[in-house]
Design a protein around this motif. Structure first.
Motif: not given
Length: 157
Positions: A34-43, A107-110, A122-135
């Motif tokens: 699914m896609l959602e908006r978080a902090d003005g970004r698509l997540r 989650f993933a943000v691009a 495009v650079q993409v980051r997948a994370f679970q706890d927060g964007p600062q700790t990507p998996i």
């Protein structure tokens, strides 16, 4: 992009509801994307389900599902922010798996880092706890050329 798909994408851009586009792809439905908006970004969000586990001993998410999440997030980012005229087609996906994905929502943000006439990077980051700790991290190259006219079906002389 087919007229029906163009309408779905235009509606998603206008309303912010991307779920009809994701629901149109059986694999995305299977993965619970699914896609959602978080902090003005698509997540992008991949809801956890037991069938996504690749290593039941840990348990850890299957790397292929993480790769698909990253690729989908890149495509949707280009459709949303870059207002692509055609459905972006994947040229390459390079994934760096940094740690095991636990059995929780992921989650993933691009971010579009380069837009050429034909290819978007495009650079993409997948994370679970927060964007600062990507998996996992990915670099995705997408082709955004308009669909070429079909080649003539006439036989060669």
């Amino acid at each position: 992009m087919a007229a029906g798909l163009q309408a779905v994408v235009a509606n998603a851009r206008a309303t912010g509801d991307w779920q009809p586009l994701l629901d149109a792809v059986p694999y995305f439905r299977f993965m619970g994307l699914m896609l959602e908006r978080a902090d003005g970004r698509l997540r992008a969000r991949m809801r956890f389900s037991e069938h996504l586990v690749g290593n039941p001993t840990l348990p850890a998410l299957h790397g292929g599902t993480l790769g698909a999440l990253l690729e989908m997030a890149a495509q949707c980012e280009v459709l949303d922010r870059d207002a692509a005229e055609v459905l972006p087609r994947t040229v390459t996906v390079t994934v760096d798996y940094l740690r095991s994905g636990r059995p929780v929502d992921t989650f993933a943000v691009a971010e579009v880092v380069r837009r050429g006439r034909r290819v978007v990077t495009v650079q993409v980051r997948a994370f679970q706890d927060g964007p600062q700790t990507p998996i996992a991290l990915a670099t995705v190259h997408l082709l955004v050329l308009p669909d070429a006219p079909a080649a003539s079906a006439a036989p060669r002389p």
